[in-house]
Structures are given as structure tokens and as C-alpha cells.
Design a protein around this motif. Sequence first.
Motif, PDB file in Angstrom:
ATOM      1  N   SER A 159      81.073 -41.645 -60.255  1.00 52.18           N
ATOM      2  CA  SER A 159      81.054 -41.305 -61.686  1.00 52.18           C
ATOM      3  C   SER A 159      81.818 -42.327 -62.533  1.00 52.18           C
ATOM      4  CB  SER A 159      81.647 -39.906 -61.901  1.00 52.18           C
ATOM      5  OG  SER A 159      80.922 -38.943 -61.180  1.00 52.18           O
ATOM      6  N   HIS A 160      81.194 -43.483 -62.736  1.00 47.59           N
ATOM      7  CA  HIS A 160      81.843 -44.527 -63.538  1.00 47.59           C
ATOM      8  C   HIS A 160      81.852 -44.204 -65.026  1.00 47.59           C
ATOM      9  CE1 HIS A 160      82.568 -47.725 -60.575  1.00 47.59           C
ATOM     10  NE2 HIS A 160      81.468 -47.283 -59.973  1.00 47.59           N
ATOM     11  N   GLY A 161      80.804 -43.540 -65.504  1.00 47.62           N
ATOM     12  CA  GLY A 161      80.676 -43.371 -66.942  1.00 47.62           C
ATOM     13  C   GLY A 161      81.112 -42.026 -67.479  1.00 47.62           C
ATOM     14  N   GLU A 162      81.006 -40.968 -66.669  1.00 47.15           N
ATOM     15  CA  GLU A 162      81.256 -39.628 -67.196  1.00 47.15           C
ATOM     16  C   GLU A 162      81.673 -38.693 -66.053  1.00 47.15           C
ATOM     17  OE1 GLU A 162      82.293 -36.974 -69.090  1.00 47.15           O
ATOM     18  OE2 GLU A 162      81.127 -38.115 -70.575  1.00 47.15           O
ATOM     19  N   MET A 163      82.914 -38.194 -66.123  1.00 49.89           N
ATOM     20  CA  MET A 163      83.407 -37.315 -65.073  1.00 49.89           C
ATOM     21  C   MET A 163      82.720 -35.951 -65.079  1.00 49.89           C
ATOM     22  SD  MET A 163      85.197 -39.162 -63.298  1.00 49.89           S
ATOM     23  CE  MET A 163      85.378 -37.812 -62.146  1.00 49.89           C
ATOM     24  N   LYS A 164      82.053 -35.601 -66.150  1.00 53.01           N
ATOM     25  CA  LYS A 164      81.327 -34.338 -66.171  1.00 53.01           C
ATOM     26  C   LYS A 164      80.176 -34.335 -65.170  1.00 53.01           C
ATOM     27  CE  LYS A 164      82.536 -33.020 -70.920  1.00 53.01           C
ATOM     28  NZ  LYS A 164      82.034 -32.729 -72.287  1.00 53.01           N
ATOM     29  N   ASP A 165      79.810 -35.533 -64.677  1.00 52.82           N
ATOM     30  CA  ASP A 165      78.799 -35.600 -63.613  1.00 52.82           C
ATOM     31  C   ASP A 165      79.249 -34.828 -62.381  1.00 52.82           C
ATOM     32  OD1 ASP A 165      77.283 -37.216 -65.228  1.00 52.82           O
ATOM     33  OD2 ASP A 165      77.859 -39.088 -64.248  1.00 52.82           O
ATOM     34  N   HIS A 166      80.571 -34.714 -62.191  1.00 51.06           N
ATOM     35  CA  HIS A 166      81.092 -33.994 -61.031  1.00 51.06           C
ATOM     36  C   HIS A 166      80.753 -32.500 -61.067  1.00 51.06           C
ATOM     37  CE1 HIS A 166      83.075 -37.414 -59.404  1.00 51.06           C
ATOM     38  NE2 HIS A 166      84.155 -36.825 -58.919  1.00 51.06           N
ATOM     39  N   ILE A 167      80.454 -31.972 -62.245  1.00 51.49           N
ATOM     40  CA  ILE A 167      80.233 -30.521 -62.365  1.00 51.49           C
ATOM     41  C   ILE A 167      79.032 -30.082 -61.540  1.00 51.49           C
ATOM     42  CG2 ILE A 167      79.678 -28.632 -63.949  1.00 51.49           C
ATOM     43  CD1 ILE A 167      81.204 -30.137 -66.136  1.00 51.49           C
ATOM     44  N   GLY A 168      77.887 -30.708 -61.782  1.00 58.46           N
ATOM     45  CA  GLY A 168      76.682 -30.324 -61.047  1.00 58.46           C
ATOM     46  C   GLY A 168      76.773 -30.645 -59.572  1.00 58.46           C
ATOM     47  N   ARG A 179      89.150 -41.995 -57.149  1.00 56.45           N
ATOM     48  CA  ARG A 179      88.806 -42.650 -58.397  1.00 56.45           C
ATOM     49  C   ARG A 179      90.079 -42.915 -59.201  1.00 56.45           C
ATOM     50  NH1 ARG A 179      83.619 -43.021 -57.679  1.00 56.45           N
ATOM     51  NH2 ARG A 179      83.527 -44.424 -59.460  1.00 56.45           N
ATOM     52  N   THR A 180      90.012 -43.899 -60.060  1.00 57.34           N
ATOM     53  CA  THR A 180      91.196 -44.387 -60.764  1.00 57.34           C
ATOM     54  C   THR A 180      91.744 -43.356 -61.750  1.00 57.34           C
ATOM     55  OG1 THR A 180      89.783 -45.366 -62.472  1.00 57.34           O
ATOM     56  CG2 THR A 180      90.456 -46.782 -60.638  1.00 57.34           C
ATOM     57  N   PRO A 181      93.068 -43.373 -61.974  1.00 57.20           N
ATOM     58  CA  PRO A 181      93.650 -42.517 -63.010  1.00 57.20           C
ATOM     59  C   PRO A 181      93.355 -43.039 -64.416  1.00 57.20           C
ATOM     60  CG  PRO A 181      95.354 -43.850 -61.994  1.00 57.20           C
ATOM     61  CD  PRO A 181      94.101 -44.084 -61.197  1.00 57.20           C
ATOM     62  N   ALA A 182      92.918 -44.278 -64.507  1.00 59.04           N
ATOM     63  CA  ALA A 182      92.576 -44.859 -65.805  1.00 59.04           C
ATOM     64  C   ALA A 182      91.115 -44.601 -66.146  1.00 59.04           C
ATOM     65  CB  ALA A 182      92.855 -46.355 -65.801  1.00 59.04           C
ATOM     66  N   LYS A 183      90.843 -44.562 -67.435  1.00 61.70           N
ATOM     67  CA  LYS A 183      89.480 -44.314 -67.919  1.00 61.70           C
ATOM     68  C   LYS A 183      88.618 -45.551 -67.726  1.00 61.70           C
ATOM     69  CE  LYS A 183      88.964 -42.144 -71.834  1.00 61.70           C
ATOM     70  NZ  LYS A 183      88.863 -41.816 -73.283  1.00 61.70           N
ATOM     71  N   GLY A 214      84.636 -42.018 -67.611  1.00 63.74           N
ATOM     72  CA  GLY A 214      84.482 -42.134 -66.167  1.00 63.74           C
ATOM     73  C   GLY A 214      85.710 -42.733 -65.510  1.00 63.74           C
ATOM     74  N   ARG A 215      85.580 -42.989 -64.213  1.00 69.19           N
ATOM     75  CA  ARG A 215      86.666 -43.576 -63.435  1.00 69.19           C
ATOM     76  C   ARG A 215      86.086 -44.604 -62.471  1.00 69.19           C
ATOM     77  NH1 ARG A 215      91.119 -40.199 -64.231  1.00 69.19           N
ATOM     78  NH2 ARG A 215      90.670 -37.979 -64.567  1.00 69.19           N
ATOM     79  N   GLY A 216      86.892 -45.617 -62.156  1.00 68.75           N
ATOM     80  CA  GLY A 216      86.468 -46.639 -61.206  1.00 68.75           C
ATOM     81  C   GLY A 216      86.817 -46.272 -59.778  1.00 68.75           C
ATOM     82  N   HIS A 217      86.509 -47.175 -58.862  1.00 71.40           N
ATOM     83  CA  HIS A 217      86.819 -46.974 -57.444  1.00 71.40           C
ATOM     84  C   HIS A 217      88.319 -47.060 -57.222  1.00 71.40           C
ATOM     85  CE1 HIS A 217      82.614 -48.888 -56.416  1.00 71.40           C
ATOM     86  NE2 HIS A 217      82.526 -47.818 -57.199  1.00 71.40           N
TER      87      HIS A 217
END
Length: 457
Positions: A322-331, A366-370, A375-378
Motif C-alpha cells: 500500500s504505497h499510495g493509500e493505507m485504506k487499501d488494507h481495509i478490504g 511499512r514505513t512510519p513516514a507517509k 501510503g507507506r513505503g517498504h
Amino acid sequence: MSATHFSVSRRNVIRSLVSGSLLMPGILSELMAGESPRDSAAANGPLSVKQPHFAAKAKRVIFLFATGGVSHIDTFDPKSTDGGRDGNGKEKLMGSHFKWQANQRCGTVVTDLFPHLREQLDEVCVIRSMKSAHFDHTEAAVGMHTGSATFTRPSMGSWISYGLGTVNQNLPSFMVIAPHLPYGGTQVYASDFLPAYHQGTRVIPGTQPIENLVPRSKQQRVQELELGLLSQFNSTHLQRRQDDSNLAARIKSFETAFQMQTAGPEAFDVNQETDATHESYGLKRGETSSFGWQCLVARRLAERGVRFIELVDTGSRPNWDSHGEMKDHIGLAKSVDQPMAGLIRDLKQRGLLDETLVVWATEFGRTPAKEGKNGRGHHGNCFSIWLAGGGIKGGIVHGETDDIGRNIVSGKVDVHDLHATILHQMGIDHTRLTYRHAGRDFRLTDVHGKIIREILA
């Protein structure tokens, strides 16, 4: 059908196969006597049961792999830091996107992405201090499975098959249920230099999990005779090439394929399960492609003696990356939360959890930074996994990360440590499980690995 008629039919079959002249008398007499080609194979075959180095806590492993890199900060190690910047002032920090709560019995915290799993956390050990040596998907995923991200090595499932064999000769010792392959492709279940019969057998969720599994003919006895004849020729051929592991593996694969024609369809037929069991896994009756189906089949395979079962959760594409949007984790979480909780609960109710080691992992966090919009990076410096059953303490957390989830503070665990611990629970000394290849002894943990004794019951 009378015995006399059947005997004549068998002779006709054999003669039709080899025109009556190519069959050695010894082979003919064995086949006419009705000897099963599998009688001796089960006791002496390459996948026969082998004794562990010491008393094992677990008899089998169910390995759940979430490909793409699940955010530890948004799941099993939630952090509240938000809006600030890191120590260099360059990156904007982003705390967990989701609320979190504790299991009321053990106090372990998880976000609301996993409400069903939260209820089972008193059976679970969460490790918050996993570390990966790699930030690339392929290297990290292959490393998690094989212990080596830079050189081709056998997978963990293959090593366990090699070390222990399997109690059910009618099913493969190592099976991988994967709708799509994870990063690293087939290498995550390859046997590499180990004999090829220890390679994982892939199962694709759907109406036909393994192609050509249904027998082409209802005349099973005729097919047994055909394969019995073939087995005799194969055995003679193999005796002249005893150092050819590829030939041995091919022969074994054909034998297992025949045996699976009966055992496989029955194992995959979840319609035999009650409505209550379906509901527990969040599975609709007749559904064959969801993660709930994967988990229920895993329990059925565990009951039937399969030694190592891997379930690959690739999401529905995109995966957990989820690089762009952490809401992807919901589904993504919703599709696996209830099935994983149902698996733990079902194993416990059937008395199987104590002897089944369930492991959930991902390749990194995933990174603590945005990154991007939200999203978050590797992030390989630290991430979370969990284990349940198989002699693991439930209701505990091992390891700790810093306030923002960037680095490990205590209890560091690397992949070699995880592998050493899994092997230990299976009764295997990871320093003694070796295979001679290219002039030296190899092992799953290479020259590394220490058992995480703090998490053992």
C-alpha cells in the motif's frame, strides 16, 4: 462380477498392454496375485515417516503468508505519532490509520482491521520485532521462505518434508494453496537441491484445485494394474540409476498423483462440513475461491496428515503493498480476518491446535513516514508476525519497537531465528538437518539461527 471373470479380465488387460510377450514372469505373477504396487512404498518410500531428533511439540505447520508487506503500524504494533517529523526533519510521520483495542483476556492490542482475530489473541504470540535484511519484495519474500535472499535455496516446507516425511502417502507432504504466486514465484515452494519430491504441490482455489485429479476411468482396478506394471518397470529402471533424484522424483510424483485421485477430491470437498463450520470461517456454501476456503481446506489437510501447508494471501490485486493509500488494507484485512480466526478456533475445538503450529507472516513492514497521498513505503527494519499453537505461548507479545515503529528496541528476531524455532517445535535440531550438496553440508538456517525460547510454552 465373479472372481474367475475378473481374473480373466486382468489377464486381458495385461496382455493388451504389452502384447503378452514383454512381461517378465516374476512381474506377471505379482500382478496376477493382486499385489498392490503401493504396499512397500508407504513403509520404505522417500516420504515415509522419519523420526524427529527429539520429542516434537508440533506435528505439522500451517504457514499463512500475506504478500506485499503488511503495515505493522496499522495492525499488530499500532503507533499514535502523527503529523510530526522524523529525527532528520525530512519525513512526515503518520500514525496508525485505525483505532485499536486489546483482547480482554490477555491484553494484546491489535487495530480494528482484525476484530475477529482479536478474539483469538489469547492463543497467539505476536512478535513485533521481526527484521528483514532486504527491502525488495522478491528478495524479502524468498528470504522469508528459504532463509536466503541472494542464493537459490530449498524452501522451509521442503526442508520439513525432507526431515520428517509425511504420515499420509496418499497426499503430498507439502502443499501450497495459492490463487496467485507471491513475489519470488515458484521459488517460495521449490525444493532446489533437495530431492524433487519434497517440492510443494500447488493448489489453485476454484472448482478444480488440481488439474486432472478426477480419474479418467471409473475402472480403478484396471488403472491399478496398469500402474502396477509401470511401477515394476520404473523400479527396475531406477535401480540402474540410483543416484538420479530427478528420476526418483518423477516416479514418486506419478505414484502420488494416482493416490490423490481418491484422497484429493475428498480432502478438498468442504461441502462435507456443517453450516456452523462454514459460518465460522466466513465461508458461503459452494464458495471455492475465498481465503475462507483456503483456511478450511488447510484444516482438512492437517487432519489428513499433510506435514506443511502454506496459504498464500495475495489479496485481490493490488496486494498488501500500500504505497499510495493505507485504506487499501481495509478490504484486504476483511477477506482474511474471520477465516484466520476461524482456523484457530476450529483447530482448538478439534484438539488439533496443540499439535499444529500456525504461523502468519509477511515479507516486511511499512514505513512510519507517509508516502504518496496516505501510503507507506517498504520497511524491513522491523515488522510484526504471529504464531499460535504447536507449543507456543498464547496471549503474549515478544519484542518491542520504538515510539514511531521505525526500529527494534528489544527482542530482535531474524528469519533464521524464526526458522530455527519452527524446526525446534517440529522436533528438529536446525543445526543437524543438513543435506550434502556441491561439496558441503547445507541447512535451512545456514550458519545462523537461535531458538526464540521466550515464546515457547
